[in-house]
Design an enzyme around this catalytic site. Structure first.
Site, PDB file in Angstrom:
ATOM      1  CB  ALA A   1      -0.871  -0.013   1.244  1.00  0.00           C
TER       2      ALA A   1
ATOM      3  CD  GLU B   1      -2.554  -7.438   3.013  1.00  0.00           C
ATOM      4  OE1 GLU B   1      -2.155  -6.291   2.724  1.00  0.00           O
ATOM      5  OE2 GLU B   1      -3.321  -7.670   3.975  1.00  0.00           O
TER       6      GLU B   1
ATOM      7  CD  GLU C   1       1.400  -5.197   5.832  1.00  0.00           C
ATOM      8  OE1 GLU C   1       2.226  -6.101   6.113  1.00  0.00           O
ATOM      9  OE2 GLU C   1       0.755  -5.173   4.774  1.00  0.00           O
TER      10      GLU C   1
ATOM     11  N   GLY D   1       0.510  -4.911   0.888  1.00  0.00           N
ATOM     12  CA  GLY D   1      -0.663  -5.031   0.003  1.00  0.00           C
ATOM     13  C   GLY D   1      -0.344  -5.783  -1.287  1.00  0.00           C
TER      14      GLY D   1
HETATM   15  N1  COA Z   1       4.599   3.243  -0.681  1.00  0.00           N
HETATM   16  C1  COA Z   1       5.014   4.413  -1.202  1.00  0.00           C
HETATM   17  N2  COA Z   1       6.144   4.558  -1.892  1.00  0.00           N
HETATM   18  C2  COA Z   1       6.910   3.473  -2.044  1.00  0.00           C
HETATM   19  C3  COA Z   1       6.554   2.224  -1.516  1.00  0.00           C
HETATM   20  C4  COA Z   1       5.336   2.134  -0.809  1.00  0.00           C
HETATM   21  N3  COA Z   1       4.896   0.978  -0.296  1.00  0.00           N
HETATM   22  N4  COA Z   1       7.525   1.334  -1.816  1.00  0.00           N
HETATM   23  C5  COA Z   1       8.456   2.011  -2.531  1.00  0.00           C
HETATM   24  N5  COA Z   1       8.084   3.305  -2.664  1.00  0.00           N
HETATM   25  C6  COA Z   1       8.798   4.380  -3.349  1.00  0.00           C
HETATM   26  C7  COA Z   1       9.969   4.882  -2.531  1.00  0.00           C
HETATM   27  O1  COA Z   1       9.537   5.830  -1.565  1.00  0.00           O
HETATM   28  C8  COA Z   1      10.816   5.502  -3.624  1.00  0.00           C
HETATM   29  O2  COA Z   1      10.246   6.737  -3.982  1.00  0.00           O
HETATM   30  P1  COA Z   1      11.182   8.062  -4.182  1.00  0.00           P
HETATM   31  O3  COA Z   1      12.114   7.681  -5.322  1.00  0.00           O
HETATM   32  O4  COA Z   1      10.229   9.145  -4.524  1.00  0.00           O
HETATM   33  O5  COA Z   1      11.913   8.229  -2.907  1.00  0.00           O
HETATM   34  C9  COA Z   1      10.601   4.563  -4.804  1.00  0.00           C
HETATM   35  O6  COA Z   1       9.373   3.882  -4.540  1.00  0.00           O
HETATM   36  C10 COA Z   1      11.694   3.534  -4.973  1.00  0.00           C
HETATM   37  O7  COA Z   1      11.821   2.830  -3.725  1.00  0.00           O
HETATM   38  P2  COA Z   1      13.207   2.708  -2.933  1.00  0.00           P
HETATM   39  O8  COA Z   1      12.879   2.477  -1.495  1.00  0.00           O
HETATM   40  O9  COA Z   1      14.101   3.858  -3.253  1.00  0.00           O
HETATM   41  O10 COA Z   1      13.780   1.394  -3.604  1.00  0.00           O
HETATM   42  P3  COA Z   1      14.801   0.353  -2.942  1.00  0.00           P
HETATM   43  O11 COA Z   1      15.253  -0.544  -4.056  1.00  0.00           O
HETATM   44  O12 COA Z   1      15.846   1.051  -2.154  1.00  0.00           O
HETATM   45  O13 COA Z   1      13.908  -0.501  -1.910  1.00  0.00           O
HETATM   46  C11 COA Z   1      11.947  -1.725  -1.199  1.00  0.00           C
HETATM   47  C12 COA Z   1      12.865  -1.323  -2.386  1.00  0.00           C
HETATM   48  C13 COA Z   1      10.730  -2.430  -1.784  1.00  0.00           C
HETATM   49  C14 COA Z   1      12.716  -2.669  -0.270  1.00  0.00           C
HETATM   50  C15 COA Z   1      11.540  -0.457  -0.433  1.00  0.00           C
HETATM   51  O14 COA Z   1      11.020   0.479  -1.374  1.00  0.00           O
HETATM   52  C16 COA Z   1      10.483  -0.691   0.619  1.00  0.00           C
HETATM   53  O15 COA Z   1      10.786  -1.219   1.671  1.00  0.00           O
HETATM   54  N6  COA Z   1       9.235  -0.261   0.328  1.00  0.00           N
HETATM   55  C17 COA Z   1       8.165  -0.292   1.298  1.00  0.00           C
HETATM   56  C18 COA Z   1       7.612  -1.693   1.461  1.00  0.00           C
HETATM   57  C19 COA Z   1       6.540  -1.734   2.501  1.00  0.00           C
HETATM   58  O16 COA Z   1       6.740  -1.525   3.685  1.00  0.00           O
HETATM   59  N7  COA Z   1       5.312  -2.027   2.048  1.00  0.00           N
HETATM   60  C20 COA Z   1       4.186  -2.250   2.910  1.00  0.00           C
HETATM   61  C21 COA Z   1       3.370  -1.053   3.039  1.00  0.00           C
HETATM   62  S1  COA Z   1       2.011  -1.389   4.126  1.00  0.00           S
END
Ligand code: COA
Length: 259
Positions: free
Chosen positions: A69, A117, A137, A114
């Site tokens: 999400a 999910e 989460e 999400g």
């Molecule tokens: N919601 C909003 N933005 C997200 C996102 C999410 N769930 N997951 C990734 N993004 C965005 C990042 O903020 C970043 O945006 P920016 O370039 O404007 O800063 C972009 O996507 C790229 O992500 P980034 O974190 O820079 O890539 P990474 O390769 O370093 O890491 C992940 C990849 C997937 C490990 C990391 O993005 C992450 O942990 N995301 C969140 C996952 C999460 O907790 N999801 C559950 C939500 S309930």
């Protein structure tokens, strides 16, 4: 089907297999409110379109299926907005699960929160070898809210589900396969592997496929055996049943009409 979307791509191949590609690569295909709305519309269109027999759900690029999400949107939620957001996500996931046309998730990278999910709401899951599953989460001070606490135990068992949810640990494709979270790992492109799985499924009677999905999702509800018998009886009245059994006895391939 001529629908256009801002956050996803919907297309259909010559075999009647639709593909929904969530297309927000700059945010790793995170599910914001707009994506959820468009996903709902696309799934409804697929369920209604008689030319479509099955669907694949995937994400743009080779880094993420869906990275969860949208955390930027989640951050501002209060209690009632949080509950409504969870309900909305649950409803869209349920729409996917309630499709009686088989839906396969082609997981091409991160399937977190999400995203995991959404993959769980699909009937089957094919992972690329770069797939990563996780429910992060609790690390955000939340719990999975798009059906994950309910579907994951049904797929992998309660103990494994609890470990995955409570630890927020990420799982690679091989671990997800071992615990039964994914059906198979694609040798190459997960979308093409999902298509090939669906092509095999679609060789069978279309009504039988629909009713098999319906019956399987009744397992454990207390109604399952009754539903199974009712649907079995219903299928005995179909032309497809007459054709399938005749084709077997006449040693020829069946020509199912979905009637
Ligand atoms: N919601 C909003 N933005 C997200 C996102 C999410 N769930 N997951 C990734 N993004 C965005 C990042 O903020 C970043 O945006 P920016 O370039 O404007 O800063 C972009 O996507 C790229 O992500 P980034 O974190 O820079 O890539 P990474 O390769 O370093 O890491 C992940 C990849 C997937 C490990 C990391 O993005 C992450 O942990 N995301 C969140 C996952 C999460 O907790 N999801 C559950 C939500 S309930």
């Amino acid at each position: 089907m001529s629908l256009s979307f801002d956050t996803l791509i919907l297309d259909r191949d010559d075999n009647g297999i639709a593909t929904i590609t969530i297309n927000r690569p700059a945010k790793l295909n995170a599910l914001n409110a707009e994506v959820l709305e468009e996903l709902e519309e696309a799934v409804k269109a697929i369920r209604k379109d008689q030319q479509i027999m099955a669907a694949i759900l995937t994400g743009t690029g080779d880094k993420a299926f869906v990275a969860g999400a949208d955390i930027r949107e989640l951050r501002d939620l209060d209690g009632s907005a949080g509950q409504a957001t969870s309900r909305k996500g649950q409803q869209v996931m349920q729409l996917v699960e309630d499709s009686r046309k088989p839906v396969v998730a082609a997981v091409n990278g991160y399937a977190l929160g999400g995203g995991a999910e959404l993959a769980m709401a699909c009937h089957l899951r094919v992972a690329g070898d770069n797939a990563v599953f996780g429910l992060p989460e609790v690390g955000l001070g939340l719990i999975p809210g798009y059906g994950g606490t309910q579907r994951l135990p049904l797929i992998v068992g309660r103990a494994r589900a609890l470990e995955m949810i409570l630890s927020a640990k990420q799982l690679k494709a091989a671990e997800a396969l071992e615990m039964g979270l994914v059906n198979r790992i694609a040798e190459d492109n997960p979308v093409e592997a999902a298509r090939s799985l669906l092509m095999t499924i679609l060789e069978n009677g279309p009504l039988a496929i629909r009713h098999a999905i319906e019956a399987v999702y009744q397992s454990g509800t207390g109604e399952g055996y009754q539903v199974e018998a009712d649907l079995f009886g219903k299928l005995c009245e179909t032309e497809d049943f007459a054709e399938g059994t005749s084709a077997f006895l006449e040693k020829r391939p069946a020509d199912f009409k979905g009637k």
